[in-house]
Design a protein around this motif. Structure first.
Motif, short mmCIF file in Angstrom:
data_model
loop_
_atom_site.label_atom_id
_atom_site.label_comp_id
_atom_site.label_asym_id
_atom_site.label_seq_id
_atom_site.Cartn_x
_atom_site.Cartn_y
_atom_site.Cartn_z
N LYS A 73 0.58 -1.18 0.06
CA LYS A 73 0.00 0.04 0.02
C LYS A 73 0.96 1.22 0.02
CE LYS A 73 -3.20 2.24 3.33
NZ LYS A 73 -4.33 3.01 2.20
N ASP A 74 1.88 1.37 0.85
CA ASP A 74 2.62 2.55 0.90
C ASP A 74 3.48 2.87 -0.35
OD1 ASP A 74 1.91 2.77 3.60
OD2 ASP A 74 3.37 1.76 4.41
N ILE A 75 4.16 1.83 -0.88
CA ILE A 75 4.85 1.91 -2.31
C ILE A 75 3.93 2.39 -3.19
CG2 ILE A 75 6.29 0.87 -3.80
CD1 ILE A 75 7.25 -0.99 -1.65
N ILE A 76 2.80 1.76 -3.44
CA ILE A 76 1.83 2.13 -4.46
C ILE A 76 1.23 3.62 -4.16
CG2 ILE A 76 -0.24 1.45 -5.66
CD1 ILE A 76 -0.04 -1.44 -4.71
N GLU A 77 0.85 3.97 -3.04
CA GLU A 77 0.76 5.23 -2.72
C GLU A 77 1.70 6.36 -3.25
OE1 GLU A 77 -2.97 4.95 0.32
OE2 GLU A 77 -1.29 5.54 1.17
N ALA A 78 2.65 6.08 -2.66
CA ALA A 78 3.94 7.06 -2.80
C ALA A 78 4.14 7.16 -4.35
CB ALA A 78 5.19 6.63 -2.24
N MET B 123 -7.65 10.22 -7.09
CA MET B 123 -7.81 8.91 -7.57
C MET B 123 -7.65 7.60 -6.59
SD MET B 123 -5.41 6.97 -10.71
CE MET B 123 -5.44 5.61 -11.07
N SER B 124 -8.63 6.96 -6.55
CA SER B 124 -8.56 5.64 -5.59
C SER B 124 -8.37 4.28 -6.27
CB SER B 124 -9.63 5.73 -4.69
OG SER B 124 -10.88 5.42 -5.32
N MET B 125 -7.95 3.57 -5.73
CA MET B 125 -7.80 1.96 -6.15
C MET B 125 -8.08 1.05 -5.00
SD MET B 125 -4.59 1.65 -8.74
CE MET B 125 -3.24 2.52 -7.99
N GLN C 195 -7.37 -7.91 -0.20
CA GLN C 195 -7.45 -6.62 -1.00
C GLN C 195 -6.80 -5.59 -0.08
OE1 GLN C 195 -11.75 -6.34 -1.64
NE2 GLN C 195 -11.37 -4.56 -0.63
N ILE C 196 -6.29 -4.75 -0.80
CA ILE C 196 -5.68 -3.34 -0.07
C ILE C 196 -6.54 -2.02 -1.07
CG2 ILE C 196 -3.33 -4.38 0.51
CD1 ILE C 196 -2.14 -2.96 -2.01
N GLN C 197 -6.85 -1.21 -0.17
CA GLN C 197 -7.33 -0.04 -0.81
C GLN C 197 -6.09 1.23 -0.75
OE1 GLN C 197 -10.67 0.63 -1.57
NE2 GLN C 197 -9.76 2.64 -2.10
N ILE C 198 -5.98 1.80 -1.90
CA ILE C 198 -5.23 2.57 -2.16
C ILE C 198 -5.88 4.14 -2.34
CG2 ILE C 198 -3.30 3.64 -3.83
CD1 ILE C 198 -2.73 0.94 -2.63
N ASN C 199 -5.55 5.03 -1.36
CA ASN C 199 -6.28 6.06 -1.03
C ASN C 199 -7.57 5.89 -0.88
OD1 ASN C 199 -3.85 7.80 -1.64
ND2 ASN C 199 -4.56 8.09 -4.07
N ALA C 200 -8.33 6.88 0.05
CA ALA C 200 -9.82 6.56 0.33
C ALA C 200 -10.53 6.52 -0.90
CB ALA C 200 -10.16 7.70 1.12
N ALA C 201 -11.68 5.64 -0.83
CA ALA C 201 -12.34 5.18 -1.93
C ALA C 201 -13.00 6.28 -2.41
CB ALA C 201 -13.23 4.04 -1.69
N ILE C 202 -13.18 6.80 -3.56
CA ILE C 202 -13.97 7.82 -4.18
C ILE C 202 -15.49 7.25 -4.36
CG2 ILE C 202 -14.44 9.32 -6.00
CD1 ILE C 202 -11.31 9.28 -6.90
N TYR D 296 -10.27 1.15 -10.44
CA TYR D 296 -9.75 2.39 -9.99
C TYR D 296 -11.00 3.46 -10.41
CZ TYR D 296 -8.48 2.71 -14.76
OH TYR D 296 -8.58 2.70 -16.46
N ARG D 297 -10.84 4.56 -9.35
CA ARG D 297 -11.88 5.41 -9.75
C ARG D 297 -11.09 6.99 -9.50
NH1 ARG D 297 -16.49 3.50 -5.36
NH2 ARG D 297 -16.67 1.60 -6.37
N VAL D 298 -11.61 7.84 -10.46
CA VAL D 298 -11.09 9.17 -10.71
C VAL D 298 -11.84 10.27 -10.90
CG1 VAL D 298 -10.58 8.91 -13.22
CG2 VAL D 298 -8.99 10.21 -12.21
N LYS D 299 -11.84 11.40 -10.38
CA LYS D 299 -12.40 12.47 -10.42
C LYS D 299 -11.72 13.88 -10.35
CE LYS D 299 -15.22 13.88 -7.19
NZ LYS D 299 -16.10 13.92 -5.94
#
Lengths: 128, 277
Positions: free
Chosen positions: A60-65, A77-79, A92-99, A123-126
């Motif tokens: 999670k940390d590596i992907i978020e960075a 963006m969240s994943m 499962q892991i959550q990258i950034n808070a889910a949009i 993934y979600r983006v806005k």
């Protein structure tokens, strides 16, 4: 005569108002182009994260960075990354808070460990 | 008269505005439809790229495939009964993708899993396992544009010795740069580095207790052809091969595999071979 002019005035106002109302959906539709562009950007980012092995770390940390380093400041963006062995979901892991509202969504998948594990990325983006 | 003129003008204005409104609405609908179609194209492109990359990752991990400056390097194990592991991994991945795709998606990995052939493009050099991936033979054909081979062979068997090295006479206008090294042989390991004929066969024979293995380079009917064969199917032979070309943007394609994604409701589909670059 005054009444006639007033009636005409009202009629023209109604027609112009109707015209403006009809144009509104068109104006709104134009707004979807940048949304689609943000989706395109998000899918490119996910692809790059996959190609350079970042997603495969499943950390999670590596992907978020890495994600924050690639994401423009005006885009959120969240994943959600689900890990499967060949038959069933493992974790499962959550990258950034889910949009949760007004987002464009996409999916991606990849494999690691000689096909021992498969991963499904939602993934979600806005725009912020 | 004034009233008639004003009325007519107003009707004309109203019709013009109405016409404009209709045109705008239709353009708006068309734009929405285009947006939806564009979005579907986009999603199909993503799913195709993700699937292709999944195949690439699995195959590359199994054969350590790397491509750099026109040189394609990979590892092989001859007479390897566990080679079916790659087929299983690819088939499982295909099932995973078909389950999770939002479209009708058909994956054909049979061509990869059977003989693991690939072509090095744009020159069309074909690398293949004629008797199946994990079998006893590797072949490189259509090799006119191969500029060189680098071959490392590791035998896991005591008593294996190089017994014959016969070079074809170098009489080609342009030869082929070859280096061969062996490891694990009893006594002195074998090594060679030099230019060999494309059309006259050079042959290395390694005696393994029981059977032999061969490396043949050059062929009269197929210039530049490489064949590596292990006739002793009871032992594993590890081979690391680099095929050199002069095309800096070389890439590898699996010609008899394909990804077929179809969005039937939009009449959109994409069918293409898996490409690794």
């Amino acid at each position: 005569m005054k009444g006639f002019v007033l009636t005409m005035d009202v009629a023209i106002a109604i027609v112009v108002a109707g015209f403006v109302l009809l144009l509104v959906p068109g104006i709104q539709a134009n707004d979807a182009y940048p949304e689609l562009e943000s989706k395109r950007l998000a899918s490119d980012i996910v692809a790059v994260l996959d190609y350079n092995g970042v997603l495969g770390t499943y950390d999670k940390d590596i992907i978020e960075a890495n994600l924050s380093g690639m994401l423009p400041a005006n885009i959120n963006m969240s994943m959600t990354i689900k890990k499967f062995n060949s038959t069933s979901s493992v974790s499962q892991i959550q990258i950034n808070a889910a949009i949760t509202d007004n987002y464009m969504a996409g999916k991606w998948w990849f494999a690691t460990d000689r096909g021992r594990f498969f991963y499904f990325v939602d993934y979600r983006v806005k725009f912020r | 008269m004034k009233g008639f003129l004003l009325g007519s003008a107003l009707i004309l204005l109203s019709l013009s505005v109405l016409g404009l409104a209709i045109v705008t609405t239709q353009a708006d609908r068309q734009r929405n439809s285009d947006m939806l179609r564009l979005s579907v194209f986009d999603r199909i492109g993503d799913e195709f790229a993700a699937t292709e990359n999944g195949y690439r990752t699995i195959v590359s991990e199994f054969i350590n495939l790397t491509i750099k400056d026109g040189n394609v390097t990979f590892s092989d194990t001859l007479s390897d009964s566990s080679a079916s592991n790659m087929a299983n991994a690819l088939n499982n991945f295909s099932n995973f993708v078909e389950t999770n795709s939002g479209f009708s998606i058909r994956l054909n990995a049979t061509g990869i899993t059977n003989e693991l052939p690939f072509t090095i493009q744009p020159s069309g050099i074909l690398y293949n396992h004629p008797d199946g991936f994990g079998g006893k033979t590797i072949e490189v054909t259509n090799a006119q544009q191969v500029t060189g081979y680098s071959i490392a062979i590791m035998l896991n068997r005591t008593g294996a010795t190089p017994v014959e090295w016969r070079k074809g006479p170098y009489n080609d206008s342009a030869g082929i740069a070859v280096s061969i090294v062996t490891g694990g042989l009893t006594g002195n390991d074998f090594s060679f580095s030099g230019i060999l004929s494309r059309t006259q066969t050079s042959k290395l024979r390694i005696k393994i207790p029981g059977e032999d293995m061969f490396v043949n380079i050059g062929d009269n009917s197929e210039p530049g052809k490489l064949t590596i064969e292990n006739e002793d199917e009871d032992i594993l032979v590890f081979v690391n091969t680099t095929i050199m070309t002069d095309s800096a943007d070389a890439f590898v394609a699996f010609p008899v595999s394909s990804i077929n994604i179809t969005a039937e409701e939009y009449n959109i589909s994409r069918v293409a071979p898996v490409r690794v670059s």
